[in-house]
Design an enzyme around this catalytic site. Structure first.
Site, PDB file in Angstrom:
ATOM      1  N   SER A 145       0.872  -1.336  -0.140  1.00 20.03           N
ATOM      2  CA  SER A 145      -0.359  -0.160   0.159  1.00 20.03           C
ATOM      3  C   SER A 145       0.892   1.075  -0.260  1.00 20.03           C
ATOM      4  O   SER A 145       1.433   0.775   0.512  1.00 20.03           O
ATOM      5  CB  SER A 145      -1.079   0.157   0.905  1.00 20.03           C
ATOM      6  OG  SER A 145      -1.161   1.425   1.672  1.00 20.03           O
ATOM      7  N   TYR A 158      -0.247  -0.542  10.248  1.00 19.94           N
ATOM      8  CA  TYR A 158      -1.283  -0.836   8.651  1.00 19.94           C
ATOM      9  C   TYR A 158       0.079  -0.207   7.788  1.00 19.94           C
ATOM     10  O   TYR A 158       0.753  -1.591   7.132  1.00 19.94           O
ATOM     11  CB  TYR A 158      -2.243  -0.509   7.876  1.00 19.94           C
ATOM     12  CG  TYR A 158      -2.685  -0.783   6.829  1.00 19.94           C
ATOM     13  CD1 TYR A 158      -3.382  -1.890   6.696  1.00 19.94           C
ATOM     14  CD2 TYR A 158      -2.596  -0.046   5.579  1.00 19.94           C
ATOM     15  CE1 TYR A 158      -3.033  -1.912   5.537  1.00 19.94           C
ATOM     16  CE2 TYR A 158      -2.444   0.513   4.918  1.00 19.94           C
ATOM     17  CZ  TYR A 158      -3.089  -1.033   3.966  1.00 19.94           C
ATOM     18  OH  TYR A 158      -3.486  -1.153   2.744  1.00 19.94           O
TER      19      TYR A 158
HETATM   20  P1  NDP Z   1     -11.333  -6.255  -0.022  1.00 25.80           P
HETATM   21  O1  NDP Z   1     -11.559  -6.712   1.792  1.00 25.80           O
HETATM   22  O2  NDP Z   1     -11.867  -5.837  -0.921  1.00 25.80           O
HETATM   23  O3  NDP Z   1     -10.902  -8.075   0.123  1.00 25.80           O
HETATM   24  C1  NDP Z   1     -10.342  -9.358   0.029  1.00 25.80           C
HETATM   25  C2  NDP Z   1     -10.423 -10.428  -0.012  1.00 25.80           C
HETATM   26  O4  NDP Z   1      -9.440 -11.136   0.997  1.00 25.80           O
HETATM   27  C3  NDP Z   1     -11.708 -10.963   0.336  1.00 25.80           C
HETATM   28  O5  NDP Z   1     -11.969 -11.859  -0.459  1.00 25.80           O
HETATM   29  C4  NDP Z   1     -11.681 -11.665   1.426  1.00 25.80           C
HETATM   30  O6  NDP Z   1     -12.256 -12.569   1.682  1.00 25.80           O
HETATM   31  C5  NDP Z   1     -10.113 -12.358   1.499  1.00 25.80           C
HETATM   32  N1  NDP Z   1      -9.648 -12.148   2.644  1.00 25.80           N
HETATM   33  C6  NDP Z   1      -9.481 -10.955   3.682  1.00 25.80           C
HETATM   34  N2  NDP Z   1      -8.624 -11.934   4.922  1.00 25.80           N
HETATM   35  C7  NDP Z   1      -8.550 -12.775   4.941  1.00 25.80           C
HETATM   36  C8  NDP Z   1      -8.105 -13.727   5.513  1.00 25.80           C
HETATM   37  N3  NDP Z   1      -7.625 -12.919   7.389  1.00 25.80           N
HETATM   38  N4  NDP Z   1      -7.881 -15.109   4.651  1.00 25.80           N
HETATM   39  C9  NDP Z   1      -8.229 -14.910   3.730  1.00 25.80           C
HETATM   40  N5  NDP Z   1      -8.691 -14.484   3.332  1.00 25.80           N
HETATM   41  C10 NDP Z   1      -8.759 -13.533   3.850  1.00 25.80           C
HETATM   42  O7  NDP Z   1     -10.071  -5.685   0.432  1.00 25.80           O
HETATM   43  P2  NDP Z   1      -9.233  -4.893  -1.211  1.00 25.80           P
HETATM   44  O8  NDP Z   1      -9.282  -5.603  -2.334  1.00 25.80           O
HETATM   45  O9  NDP Z   1      -8.961  -3.627  -1.016  1.00 25.80           O
HETATM   46  O10 NDP Z   1      -7.537  -4.679  -0.277  1.00 25.80           O
HETATM   47  C11 NDP Z   1      -6.641  -6.264  -1.394  1.00 25.80           C
HETATM   48  C12 NDP Z   1      -5.134  -6.261  -0.560  1.00 25.80           C
HETATM   49  O11 NDP Z   1      -5.266  -4.201  -1.272  1.00 25.80           O
HETATM   50  C13 NDP Z   1      -4.605  -5.820   0.871  1.00 25.80           C
HETATM   51  O12 NDP Z   1      -3.418  -6.296   0.873  1.00 25.80           O
HETATM   52  C14 NDP Z   1      -4.221  -4.033   0.947  1.00 25.80           C
HETATM   53  O13 NDP Z   1      -3.896  -3.837   2.313  1.00 25.80           O
HETATM   54  C15 NDP Z   1      -4.264  -3.871  -0.105  1.00 25.80           C
HETATM   55  N6  NDP Z   1      -4.721  -2.056  -0.395  1.00 25.80           N
HETATM   56  C16 NDP Z   1      -5.819  -2.103  -0.633  1.00 25.80           C
HETATM   57  C17 NDP Z   1      -5.856  -0.677  -0.714  1.00 25.80           C
HETATM   58  C18 NDP Z   1      -7.819   0.045  -1.460  1.00 25.80           C
HETATM   59  O14 NDP Z   1      -7.849   0.960  -0.980  1.00 25.80           O
HETATM   60  N7  NDP Z   1      -8.625  -0.990  -1.173  1.00 25.80           N
HETATM   61  C19 NDP Z   1      -4.959   0.534  -1.455  1.00 25.80           C
HETATM   62  C20 NDP Z   1      -3.984   0.262  -0.956  1.00 25.80           C
HETATM   63  C21 NDP Z   1      -3.896  -1.516  -0.724  1.00 25.80           C
HETATM   64  P3  NDP Z   1     -13.224 -12.941   3.328  1.00 25.80           P
HETATM   65  O15 NDP Z   1     -13.170 -11.948   3.910  1.00 25.80           O
HETATM   66  O16 NDP Z   1     -14.162 -13.930   3.098  1.00 25.80           O
HETATM   67  O17 NDP Z   1     -12.093 -13.737   3.805  1.00 25.80           O
END
Ligand code: NDP
Length: 256
Positions: A145, A158
């Site tokens: 990020s 974070y």
């Molecule tokens: P979302 O919350 O939209 O999606 C997260 C996904 O990961 C879901 O499929 C969720 O499914 C799964 N997930 C979450 N926690 C776990 C866990 N402990 N074990 C297994 N699966 C898990 O997140 P984003 O797509 O926004 O984020 C993806 C990455 O991008 C992250 O690392 C985030 O820090 C990074 N990021 C995002 C930004 C943004 O603005 N969106 C900006 C900068 C970085 P479920 O909850 O059902 O497990």
């Protein structure tokens, strides 16, 4: 040409049911890879797998909470036979954030954020290393990020976890080059996903973010996943150890 194809390659993407991970699964499948993904919700995972299979994608999935050491080991035990012990691509996508001023973080929340973002990434790299090496041309892509590059106000835990990922990218690139494994990091700014739905409804947050963003808008998940896919292609075979921002120019914006 084969430089622009992932046909015959295998990929593991954590957190593929929503947001950036979902877009990554679709892009890797679109380039011909066979993909395994995971999330914590069986129903949502099954729903995604059905939709993807109806599009003709080669994809499987398992329920796994990547913050649990035992479940990480179980995930890799499941993936190993599916891919005959050979993994070409590992995308470390799962991440979580709880924004607070620094002095308000409890020890529990500190540990939870570190466990999800950093401990899981580190351990899954250890676990996937033999499989990546066995493929003869492994590629790790971390999702970090811009919080790990510039200060965004609140969310210092974070930010620290993501900055650690940025450096881990570089260490693994050097340590595992001899094993034929590349390691790169994709660094998004605010991206339109369920994770930040609440922030995108906060006009003050969005206005402040856009005022610092030369392209003047929030990213879509596909604008992040396209770089992930590129870094995994044979066309990117000389790129390793790089931390690349997909941020509409935010991190290079100086005084206005
Ligand atoms: P979302 O919350 O939209 O999606 C997260 C996904 O990961 C879901 O499929 C969720 O499914 C799964 N997930 C979450 N926690 C776990 C866990 N402990 N074990 C297994 N699966 C898990 O997140 P984003 O797509 O926004 O984020 C993806 C990455 O991008 C992250 O690392 C985030 O820090 C990074 N990021 C995002 C930004 C943004 O603005 N969106 C900006 C900068 C970085 P479920 O909850 O059902 O497990």
């Amino acid at each position: 040409s084969s430089r622009w194809s992932l046909k015959g390659m295998t990929a593991l993407v954590t957190g593929g049911t929503r947001g950036i991970g979902h877009a990554i699964v679709e892009d890797l499948c679109g380039f011909g890879a066979t993909v395994h993904t995971c999330s914590r919700n069986q129903a949502e995972l099954d729903n995604c797998l059905n939709q993807w299979r109806s599009k003709g994608f080669l994809v499987s999935g398992s329920v796994c909470d990547v913050s649990s050491r035992d479940q990480r080991e179980k995930l890799i035990h499941e993936v190993t036979p599916i891919f005959n012990g050979k993994l070409h691509i590992y995308v470390n996508n799962v991440g979580a954030n709880f924004r607070k001023p620094t002095i308000e973080y409890t020890a529990e929340v500190y540990s939870e954020i570190m466990a999800i973002n950093l401990d899981s990434a580190y351990h899954l790299c250890q676990l996937t290393h033999p499989l990546l090496k066995a493929s003869g041309m492994g590629s790790i892509v971390f999702i970090s990020s811009i919080s790990g590059v510039v200060s965004l106000g609140t969310g210092s835990v974070y930010a620290a976890s993501k900055a650690a990922i940025n450096q881990l990218t570089k260490n693994l690139a050097c340590e595992w080059a001899k094993d034929g494994v590349r390691s790169n990091c994709v660094v998004p700014a605010t991206t339109n996903t369920p994770l930040v739905e609440h922030l995108l409804r906060d006009k003050q947050y969005v206005d402040e973010m856009l005022s610092r963003t030369p392209l003047g808008r929030i990213a879509e998940a596909q604008e992040v996943s396209s770089l992930v896919a590129f870094l995994c292609l044979p066309a990117a075979s000389y790129i390793t150890g790089q931390v690349i921002c997909v941020d509409g120019g935010l991190t290079v914006n100086g005084f206005q």
